[in-house]
Motif scaffolding. Structure first.
Motif, PDB file in Angstrom:
ATOM      1  N   VAL B 233       0.824  -1.218   0.000  1.00 20.64           N
ATOM      2  CA  VAL B 233       0.000   0.000   0.000  1.00 20.64           C
ATOM      3  C   VAL B 233       0.859   1.270   0.000  1.00 20.64           C
ATOM      4  O   VAL B 233       0.555   2.210  -0.744  1.00 20.64           O
ATOM      5  CB  VAL B 233      -1.018  -0.017   1.161  1.00 20.64           C
ATOM      6  CG1 VAL B 233      -1.836   1.265   1.181  1.00 20.64           C
ATOM      7  CG2 VAL B 233      -1.935  -1.212   1.010  1.00 20.64           C
ATOM      8  N   PRO B 234       1.961   1.338   0.802  1.00 23.44           N
ATOM      9  CA  PRO B 234       2.779   2.549   0.703  1.00 23.44           C
ATOM     10  C   PRO B 234       3.259   2.809  -0.728  1.00 23.44           C
ATOM     11  O   PRO B 234       3.262   3.954  -1.191  1.00 23.44           O
ATOM     12  CB  PRO B 234       3.965   2.261   1.632  1.00 23.44           C
ATOM     13  CG  PRO B 234       3.444   1.281   2.623  1.00 23.44           C
ATOM     14  CD  PRO B 234       2.443   0.445   1.873  1.00 23.44           C
ATOM     15  N   GLN B 236       1.753   1.880  -3.478  1.00 21.13           N
ATOM     16  CA  GLN B 236       0.606   2.333  -4.282  1.00 21.13           C
ATOM     17  C   GLN B 236       0.303   3.799  -4.007  1.00 21.13           C
ATOM     18  O   GLN B 236      -0.003   4.569  -4.915  1.00 21.13           O
ATOM     19  CB  GLN B 236      -0.615   1.467  -3.991  1.00 21.13           C
ATOM     20  CG  GLN B 236      -0.481   0.081  -4.599  1.00 21.13           C
ATOM     21  CD  GLN B 236      -1.533  -0.872  -4.080  1.00 21.13           C
ATOM     22  OE1 GLN B 236      -2.582  -0.454  -3.622  1.00 21.13           O
ATOM     23  NE2 GLN B 236      -1.241  -2.153  -4.132  1.00 21.13           N
ATOM     24  N   ALA B 237       0.395   4.178  -2.724  1.00 17.05           N
ATOM     25  CA  ALA B 237       0.150   5.585  -2.381  1.00 17.05           C
ATOM     26  C   ALA B 237       1.205   6.470  -3.043  1.00 17.05           C
ATOM     27  O   ALA B 237       0.890   7.530  -3.596  1.00 17.05           O
ATOM     28  CB  ALA B 237       0.168   5.763  -0.864  1.00 17.05           C
ATOM     29  N   GLN B 240       0.556   6.635  -6.841  1.00 26.30           N
ATOM     30  CA  GLN B 240      -0.631   7.403  -7.225  1.00 26.30           C
ATOM     31  C   GLN B 240      -0.531   8.877  -6.861  1.00 26.30           C
ATOM     32  O   GLN B 240      -1.065   9.727  -7.558  1.00 26.30           O
ATOM     33  CB  GLN B 240      -1.872   6.793  -6.591  1.00 26.30           C
ATOM     34  CG  GLN B 240      -2.207   5.433  -7.183  1.00 26.30           C
ATOM     35  CD  GLN B 240      -3.493   4.855  -6.596  1.00 26.30           C
ATOM     36  OE1 GLN B 240      -4.444   5.574  -6.365  1.00 26.30           O
ATOM     37  NE2 GLN B 240      -3.506   3.576  -6.351  1.00 26.30           N
ATOM     38  N   MET B 241       0.141   9.175  -5.743  1.00 23.21           N
ATOM     39  CA  MET B 241       0.112  10.576  -5.276  1.00 23.21           C
ATOM     40  C   MET B 241       1.486  11.145  -4.959  1.00 23.21           C
ATOM     41  O   MET B 241       1.583  12.276  -4.495  1.00 23.21           O
ATOM     42  CB  MET B 241      -0.759  10.664  -4.017  1.00 23.21           C
ATOM     43  CG  MET B 241      -2.220  10.424  -4.278  1.00 23.21           C
ATOM     44  SD  MET B 241      -3.106  10.162  -2.734  1.00 23.21           S
ATOM     45  CE  MET B 241      -2.735   8.474  -2.391  1.00 23.21           C
ATOM     46  N   SER B 245       1.592  12.240  -0.810  1.00 23.94           N
ATOM     47  CA  SER B 245       0.480  11.431  -0.309  1.00 23.94           C
ATOM     48  C   SER B 245       0.430  11.476   1.217  1.00 23.94           C
ATOM     49  O   SER B 245      -0.600  11.173   1.814  1.00 23.94           O
ATOM     50  CB  SER B 245       0.600   9.979  -0.777  1.00 23.94           C
ATOM     51  OG  SER B 245       1.846   9.455  -0.369  1.00 23.94           O
ATOM     52  N   ASP B 248      -2.047  14.653   3.984  1.00 31.75           N
ATOM     53  CA  ASP B 248      -3.344  14.640   4.683  1.00 31.75           C
ATOM     54  C   ASP B 248      -3.271  13.857   5.986  1.00 31.75           C
ATOM     55  O   ASP B 248      -3.740  14.323   7.029  1.00 31.75           O
ATOM     56  CB  ASP B 248      -4.424  14.041   3.772  1.00 31.75           C
ATOM     57  CG  ASP B 248      -4.684  14.913   2.565  1.00 31.75           C
ATOM     58  OD1 ASP B 248      -5.602  15.734   2.605  1.00 31.75           O
ATOM     59  OD2 ASP B 248      -3.940  14.786   1.575  1.00 31.75           O
ATOM     60  N   LEU B 249      -2.656  12.678   5.914  1.00 35.29           N
ATOM     61  CA  LEU B 249      -2.507  11.868   7.127  1.00 35.29           C
ATOM     62  C   LEU B 249      -1.598  12.594   8.118  1.00 35.29           C
ATOM     63  O   LEU B 249      -1.857  12.627   9.328  1.00 35.29           O
ATOM     64  CB  LEU B 249      -1.930  10.497   6.764  1.00 35.29           C
ATOM     65  CG  LEU B 249      -1.730   9.502   7.904  1.00 35.29           C
ATOM     66  CD1 LEU B 249      -3.036   9.229   8.634  1.00 35.29           C
ATOM     67  CD2 LEU B 249      -1.145   8.195   7.383  1.00 35.29           C
ATOM     68  N   MET B 252      -3.231  15.160  10.227  1.00 34.68           N
ATOM     69  CA  MET B 252      -4.034  14.604  11.312  1.00 34.68           C
ATOM     70  C   MET B 252      -3.171  14.169  12.496  1.00 34.68           C
ATOM     71  O   MET B 252      -3.598  14.250  13.646  1.00 34.68           O
ATOM     72  CB  MET B 252      -4.818  13.413  10.781  1.00 34.68           C
ATOM     73  CG  MET B 252      -5.978  13.026  11.638  1.00 34.68           C
ATOM     74  SD  MET B 252      -6.902  11.756  10.830  1.00 34.68           S
ATOM     75  CE  MET B 252      -5.798  10.397  11.012  1.00 34.68           C
ATOM     76  N   PHE B 267      -6.457  21.956   8.466  1.00 32.62           N
ATOM     77  CA  PHE B 267      -6.870  20.990   7.440  1.00 32.62           C
ATOM     78  C   PHE B 267      -7.170  21.641   6.092  1.00 32.62           C
ATOM     79  O   PHE B 267      -7.146  20.977   5.053  1.00 32.62           O
ATOM     80  CB  PHE B 267      -8.062  20.169   7.944  1.00 32.62           C
ATOM     81  CG  PHE B 267      -7.667  19.236   9.043  1.00 32.62           C
ATOM     82  CD1 PHE B 267      -7.022  18.046   8.759  1.00 32.62           C
ATOM     83  CD2 PHE B 267      -7.900  19.559  10.375  1.00 32.62           C
ATOM     84  CE1 PHE B 267      -6.619  17.185   9.766  1.00 32.62           C
ATOM     85  CE2 PHE B 267      -7.501  18.706  11.393  1.00 32.62           C
ATOM     86  CZ  PHE B 267      -6.860  17.516  11.091  1.00 32.62           C
ATOM     87  N   PRO B 276      -3.671  14.180  -3.139  1.00 30.61           N
ATOM     88  CA  PRO B 276      -4.834  14.061  -4.014  1.00 30.61           C
ATOM     89  C   PRO B 276      -5.043  15.313  -4.876  1.00 30.61           C
ATOM     90  O   PRO B 276      -5.360  15.210  -6.064  1.00 30.61           O
ATOM     91  CB  PRO B 276      -5.998  13.864  -3.021  1.00 30.61           C
ATOM     92  CG  PRO B 276      -5.368  13.248  -1.824  1.00 30.61           C
ATOM     93  CD  PRO B 276      -3.998  13.852  -1.744  1.00 30.61           C
ATOM     94  N   THR B 277      -4.820  16.494  -4.301  1.00 31.14           N
ATOM     95  CA  THR B 277      -5.008  17.732  -5.067  1.00 31.14           C
ATOM     96  C   THR B 277      -3.933  17.874  -6.141  1.00 31.14           C
ATOM     97  O   THR B 277      -4.218  18.241  -7.291  1.00 31.14           O
ATOM     98  CB  THR B 277      -4.975  18.956  -4.111  1.00 31.14           C
ATOM     99  OG1 THR B 277      -5.966  18.733  -3.115  1.00 31.14           O
ATOM    100  CG2 THR B 277      -5.268  20.249  -4.841  1.00 31.14           C
ATOM    101  N   GLU B 280      -4.946  15.487  -8.917  1.00 33.37           N
ATOM    102  CA  GLU B 280      -6.132  15.891  -9.694  1.00 33.37           C
ATOM    103  C   GLU B 280      -5.879  17.126 -10.553  1.00 33.37           C
ATOM    104  O   GLU B 280      -6.311  17.202 -11.689  1.00 33.37           O
ATOM    105  CB  GLU B 280      -7.277  16.219  -8.737  1.00 33.37           C
ATOM    106  CG  GLU B 280      -8.033  14.989  -8.261  1.00 33.37           C
ATOM    107  CD  GLU B 280      -8.871  15.305  -7.023  1.00 33.37           C
ATOM    108  OE1 GLU B 280      -9.073  14.370  -6.250  1.00 33.37           O
ATOM    109  OE2 GLU B 280      -9.285  16.470  -6.840  1.00 33.37           O
TER     110      GLU B 280
END
Ligand code: SF4
Lengths: 140, 613
Positions: B233-234, B236-237, B240-241, B245, B248-249, B252, B267, B276-277, B280
């Protein structure tokens, strides 16, 4: 009274907890990406004979629908998170952050990762709601 | 031992003479390669007390045994020397394709001694190495010089270029070196060191291959690891980003610094600046270093508006912080523009952005005014002033000349209590992970051998729960804002990160693998059986002790292993801060250091480092 996890009674309490959470209302307010299904994989030793999904019909900060579904139906959700019973127990107890769990491969994700990342706060709030349910675990 | 070409090119820039040296087998076993072996060469062969910008300070560019193999994440190489920014051991690893090409040309590394009188560049075509006049290249930015050199030497396979920009030429103390425009040895000012030697670029083309020792096992392992990395998953993140990536996490978990480390969560900033931004709105393609299935590199374009850019390398997470959250700018297009300016100039976006955020705070508090900034207003949220400051730093104009010295020196020059706004350790500006959210990272900043650093160890992955490495003896499930048990965690993460950097494996790729996978990579490549997990951890200990010994000779003491006051101040009444005294005490005991911070005699003896006593 504690509710068995997972069970019809437990998910009803969970839905109540989500829909009374001010935090989730805010963090999930723009969520329009569809349903999320949490799949607990079969584990006969704790009485779960088949994979079972907790289907969360989430939309704009509200859990509109919640139901237990078999795996075939669960897989139709745009987001599916799968894990064994012990992992979900850790999540419900707040011992495992679901996003960390996914990163470590302890929970498997099917679905658009950027969306999950964007709503990481909402996922945290959903877990908070689960930990508020008075829960009886099947292995205890 | 396989995995090495057994040849290091030694170039004397004062007379253009070249020599070939080898790495001792014993040192390959003890320090693996990369920055581990470079540190040993530095200590053995040079006057380490020399001024970092004097001809006596060498620039060492090194590969590791994994560089150039086709195992995943093996693009890395490293630039080392005494840091012009910190005055202690400096190193900066880089991805891309230069290291692999250098290995295919038959070289484990290059040592540049002395300095040239005139601008020059080094051309390597397999064993043919020439220093050429670089006068026409001096003054060009990294993108320009890369294009010129690729066009000039375009016969056959494409050249790979490792070059400095104007910041390196002007000895900006946090100048980096760029490989093919998209990959940077950014930290600790190795670009300034290269500029001080009047060396504009290294250009390489190789026609060889990097044969592993155990070809059948290698092929099987390669297939397994590529599948494993691709599946994680890391990875893939990251694919993708990109590294952004984590924004955002991170917001938090209080990992993201805001407003020069003085503001709690926001935030709105992370949703505007996060992966993600970026994906996109601006991503045009993904890009990868040599032999990497992750492909975390971004290619972006800002199509229109004031921050319009051509399609080019996109910002990393760190840059989205330094030119985003750190100055409260939420316009990602502005961050992309800042990234492009820094890339062209060859400015480390961490130190450069941190210096600019520091200046913003000085301005807010009135310790500098418009008179000091050539009329620029430095207001939180305004990226335009930051873009101008990048140019001023690059050319050392006005206040840019002060900021170009790094924040530690700038605070001395500004005076008036501006040291309160500093977040640096040993002169190196901290990367964008807040130790108030993750105390183990704080220990890493305090004791890392190049100053505040998140990449000399695996703490980012381990403490944040993305990787576990149980075979190293690590416990699991660390709580971020807790200092207990972190010293032991950090020590192991350092002993794993050191070999990773020295073998020249990408840390992000190790983040998707196990320690056993890593040891297997080294075993099948080198054929050396001692690189099992315990052997790797021992190498990590030796590499750390070696660099720490160098720093001790250079005057580092226990009081230099510290955290800045700002990091020791909670962000809110409910917040907390690392218990650095506790962690340091435990770390010193575990690492076997004396009260001055130097490795004890018995520690060195037990580690097989008698020669360092
Ligand atoms: S993970 Fe990213 S930085 Fe590391 S080698 Fe792969 S593409 Fe390069």
């Amino acid at each position: 009274m504690p509710y068995k996890f997972p069970s019809e009674d437990w998910i009803k309490e969970y839905q109540k907890a989500i829909n009374t959470s001010e935090d989730y209302k805010q963090s999930g307010a723009t969520w329009t990406a569809g349903s999320v299904c949490l799949v607990v994989t079969a584990n006969p030793s704790v009485g779960i004979e088949k994979d079972v999904g907790i289907w969360l019909g989430l939309h704009k900060g509200v859990c509109e629908e919640i139901k237990l579904v078999p795996l075939e139906e669960a897989q139709k959700a745009p987001f599916v998170i799968m894990g064994d019973y012990s992992r979900w127990k850790q999540v419900v107890l707040g011992e495992l952050d679901p996003v960390q769990g996914m990163m470590q491969g302890k929970l498997k994700l099917k679905g658009d990762l950027p969306t999950i990342v964007r709503y990481v706060r909402a996922s945290q709030d959903l877990v908070q709601c689960a930990s508020k349910v008075d829960t009886q675990f099947m292995d205890e | 031992m396989e995995g090495y070409k057994n040849k290091i090119l030694e170039v004397d820039l004062s007379n253009f003479k070249m020599d070939v040296i080898d790495i001792l087998d014993e040192d390959k076993k003890r320090f693996i390669g990369g920055s581990g072996v470079a540190a040993k060469l530095f200590l053995d062969r040079f006057n380490i007390s020399a001024d970092p910008l004097s001809p006596d300070n060498p620039l060492i560019v090194m590969n590791g045994p994994l560089t150039g193999t086709t195992l995943p994440g093996t693009s890395r190489f490293v630039a080392c020397g005494k840091s012009p920014l910190t005055g202690i051991w400096g190193e900066s690893a880089c991805g891309g394709n230069f290291g692999a090409e250098l290995k295919m040309a038959g070289w484990d590394g290059i040592i540049f001694k002395s300095a040239s009188e005139k601008p020059c560049y080094l051309l390597i075509e397999d064993s043919r190495c020439k220093l050429l006049d670089g006068s026409d290249l001096w003054g060009k930015d990294i993108y320009q010089v890369t294009d010129i050199l690729k066009a000039r030497h375009k016969d056959g396979k494409q050249m790979k270029v490792f070059a400095i920009g104007r910041a390196g030429e002007n000895r900006v103390r946090f100048a980096g070196i760029g490989n093919d425009k998209a990959h940077f040895a950014g930290r600790t000012g190795m670009g300034a060191l290269m500029g001080s030697k009047k060396l504009k670029a290294i250009v390489v083309r190789g026609s060889g291959v990097c044969e592993p020792a155990m070809i059948d096992e290698y092929n099987t392992l390669r297939r397994t690891l590529i599948a494993k990395v691709s599946d994680s998953v890391p990875a893939q993140a990251l694919r993708q980003m990109g590294t952004d990536s984590g924004m955002d996490l991170g917001m938090m978990t209080n990992d993201v610094p805001i407003k020069n480390w003085a503001y709690p969560q926001d935030f709105d900033l992370s949703s505007n600046l996060g992966g993600p931004t970026l994906t996109e709105k601006y991503l045009t393609k993904v890009h990868s270093c040599y032999a990497c299935p992750v492909a975390c590199k971004r290619v972006v374009r800002v199509a229109d508006g004031p921050y319009r850019t051509e399609e080019g390398p996109g910002p990393e997470y760190e840059t989205c912080c330094t030119f985003g959250t750190m100055i409260m700018n939420k316009d990602l297009a502005g961050v992309i523009k800042a990234n492009e300016l820094c890339n062209r100039a060859g400015i480390d976006t961490i130190s450069g952005g941190a210096a600019i955020a520091f200046a913003y705070e000085c301005y807010e508090k009135g310790t500098i005014t418009k008179q000091d900034t050539d009329g620029l207003e430095l207001r939180w949220g305004d990226i335009d002033a930051a873009l101008k400051l990048i140019e001023m730093i690059t050319e050392r104009k006005g206040i840019g000349a002060i900021l170009a010295e790094g924040t530690r020196e700038a605070a001395k020059l500004f005076g008036k209590g501006t040291d309160e706004f500093l977040v640096e350790v040993k002169g190196l500006e901290a990367p964008m992970h807040d130790p108030r959210g993750w105390h183990g990272m704080g220990l890493g900043y305090a004791v890392s051998t190049r100053g505040a650093c998140h990449l000399q160890h695996m703490t980012l992955y381990i403490e944040q729960g993305m990787s576990a490495y149980p075979e190293t003896g690590l416990k699991a499930n660390f709580k971020g804002p807790k200092s207990e048990e972190k010293a032991e965690m950090y020590l192991i993460s350092e002993d794993l990160g050191g070999p990773c950097n020295s073998a020249c494996l990408c840390l992000f790729v190790l983040g998707c693998l196990s320690a056993t996978d890593f040891s297997e990579m080294l075993r099948v490549t080198t054929g050396h059986k001692d690189f099992d997990v315990q052997g790797l951890l021992k190498s990590g200990q030796r590499i750390n002790l070696l660099k720490r010994t160098i720093n001790s000779i250079l005057g580092m003491k226990r009081e230099d292993d510290r955290l800045p006051k700002r990091i020791l101040t909670p962000l809110s009444p409910k917040g907390n801060a690392p218990d650095i005294d506790l962690m340091l005490k435990e770390y010193y005991a575990l690492r076997g250091l004396d009260e001055t911070g130097r490795p004890k005699r018995e520690t060195l003896e037990a580690a097989g480092l008698k020669d360092l006593i």
